[in-house]
Write an enzyme that holds these catalytic residues in place. Structure first.
Site, mmCIF file in Angstrom:
data_model
loop_
_atom_site.group_PDB
_atom_site.id
_atom_site.type_symbol
_atom_site.label_atom_id
_atom_site.label_comp_id
_atom_site.label_asym_id
_atom_site.label_seq_id
_atom_site.Cartn_x
_atom_site.Cartn_y
_atom_site.Cartn_z
ATOM 1 N N GLY A 157 0.831 -1.196 0.000
ATOM 2 C CA GLY A 157 0.000 0.000 0.000
ATOM 3 C C GLY A 157 0.867 1.247 0.000
ATOM 4 O O GLY A 157 2.036 1.222 0.400
ATOM 5 N N CYS A 158 0.290 2.366 -0.446
ATOM 6 C CA CYS A 158 1.066 3.605 -0.563
ATOM 7 C C CYS A 158 1.366 4.219 0.800
ATOM 8 O O CYS A 158 2.528 4.452 1.142
ATOM 9 C CB CYS A 158 0.345 4.592 -1.470
ATOM 10 S SG CYS A 158 -1.388 4.904 -1.046
ATOM 11 N N TYR A 159 0.326 4.477 1.594
ATOM 12 C CA TYR A 159 0.582 4.983 2.943
ATOM 13 C C TYR A 159 1.486 4.036 3.734
ATOM 14 O O TYR A 159 2.426 4.494 4.400
ATOM 15 C CB TYR A 159 -0.734 5.173 3.700
ATOM 16 C CG TYR A 159 -1.535 6.400 3.359
ATOM 17 C CD1 TYR A 159 -0.986 7.680 3.415
ATOM 18 C CD2 TYR A 159 -2.890 6.292 3.024
ATOM 19 C CE1 TYR A 159 -1.744 8.803 3.134
ATOM 20 C CE2 TYR A 159 -3.657 7.414 2.739
ATOM 21 C CZ TYR A 159 -3.089 8.673 2.794
ATOM 22 O OH TYR A 159 -3.839 9.785 2.531
ATOM 23 N N THR B 209 3.851 2.060 2.792
ATOM 24 C CA THR B 209 5.243 2.173 2.366
ATOM 25 C C THR B 209 5.918 3.343 3.055
ATOM 26 O O THR B 209 7.057 3.238 3.533
ATOM 27 C CB THR B 209 5.323 2.340 0.834
ATOM 28 O OG1 THR B 209 4.834 1.156 0.206
ATOM 29 C CG2 THR B 209 6.759 2.590 0.380
#
Length: 346
Positions: free
Chosen positions: A149-151, A153
């Site tokens: 996931g972006c957050y 990471t």
């Protein structure tokens, strides 16, 4: 040449994958699918590809895709993705899954936070998390990779080494993240309309965002330590990027000063990512423009308090949510899966 199929081709992450593959020296996009736009040129869905990509969207037919591709990038939403991944795996295609369907370590954890029954529960906990900085050996031989996931990471990368080295208190971690609007996807929503987002910043899903458990789960898997994270995401009026400001309590040694604590934390991060081409522990304060449209991560640490009385440490981490938070991370994973240098095409 690695042949790549793009499954679910209409979103921003799919566009990023296509853009990166067009410049990749050892991979090419050979298949793109869409359930709603079958037959249309991909460049009609994404006009920025006009004149550069001649692929037309196909129906999803695993057996036919297996004849045309070595790996599939699955850009479908959670719930819908797992069954598609199972069908692709059944015909021998390696898969990089962009959804959350295989990121978490247990079925109850997934079903609690995503509110759906998992269609392939047997694979939960056995799919490698697609963070080559920690799992490169497993990724190299994996049939399925769960793209991060972006957050998560932006939080896992600075926190995991500090937790693993027992340098911070595990039960008092605050992650405050700001994301560009592309993180909400391409489908129209009231909250992401221009008049709602422009000249505004808003918190959402306070203490209830699904990426919070992913942060905790992965930090535990990497470090062996359980953590408690209070995570608050914010939507900001920019296209792309994530800036996470993370507040932690350092474990202090006798005689510690603000300077010695900061040096210790920065040193631990530099040691953890020594030799990692995409992770940079920097002296300046990172900003999203420093990493935009790249696979790079920038992070730094500052310690608050009086000189001889150190207080909280503040970690700042910047990534591009569509790149290292999604599509370029998938390209990095693909490179590792097929024995290329991780930086190829990036």
């Amino acid at each position: 040449m690695i042949r790549v199929a793009l499954i679910g081709s209409t979103g921003y992450t799919a566009l990023e994958v296509a853009r990166l593959l067009l410049a990749h020296p050892q991979a090419e996009l050979t298949v793109a699918t869409s359930r709603s736009d079958e037959g249309k040129p991909l460049a009609e869905i994404h006009p920025s590809l006009a004149g550069r990509c001649e692929i037309a969207l196909q129906e999803f037919a695993p057996a036919r895709i297996a004849e045309q591709a070595d790996v599939a990038m699955c850009c479908l939403p959670h719930g819908a993705s797992a069954e598609t991944v199972r069908e692709l795996a059944a015909v021998g295609i390696r898969v990089i899954d962009f959804s959350a369907d295989f990121r978490l370590s247990s079925v109850p954890l997934y079903e609690h936070w995503y509110g759906v029954k998992h269609p392939w529960p047997e694979r939960i906990g056995s799919v490698v998390y697609g963070m080559p900085e920690y799992y490169a050996d497993e990724i190299a031989t994996a049939d399925i990779v769960a793209n991060p996931g972006c957050y998560p990471t932006s939080a896992i990368m600075p926190l995991a080494p500090l937790v693993r080295d027992r340098l911070i208190e595990n039960d008092d971690i605050i992650v405050d993240s700001k994301s560009g609007v592309s993180g909400a996807g391409r489908s129209p929503k009231l909250g992401t309309l221009y008049c709602e987002v422009n000249e505004s910043i808003a918190a959402y899903a306070i203490a209830s965002h699904r990426h919070g458990p992913e942060m905790q789960d992965l930090i535990h898997r990497i470090s062996g330590e359980s953590v408690q994270i209070l995570f608050t995401p914010h939507l900001t009026p920019m296209d792309r990027g994530i800036l996470s400001t993370i507040y932690v309590r350092p474990k202090l040694l006798e005689g510690d000063t603000v300077e010695t604590v900061q040096t210790r934390l920065m040193g631990a991060l530099r040691h953890a990512y020594q030799g990692q081409p995409f992770v940079h522990v920097v002296d300046h304060i990172p900003a999203t423009k420093h990493v935009v449209m790249t696979n790079h991560v920038q992070m730094t640490v500052r310690v608050a308090g009086e000189k001889n009385s150190p207080g909280r440490a503040v970690i700042v981490c910047a990534i591009d949510n569509l790149s290292k938070g999604a599509s370029s991370a998938a390209i990095q994973n693909m490179n590792v899966m097929f024995g290329l240098d991780a930086t190829t095409g990036l």
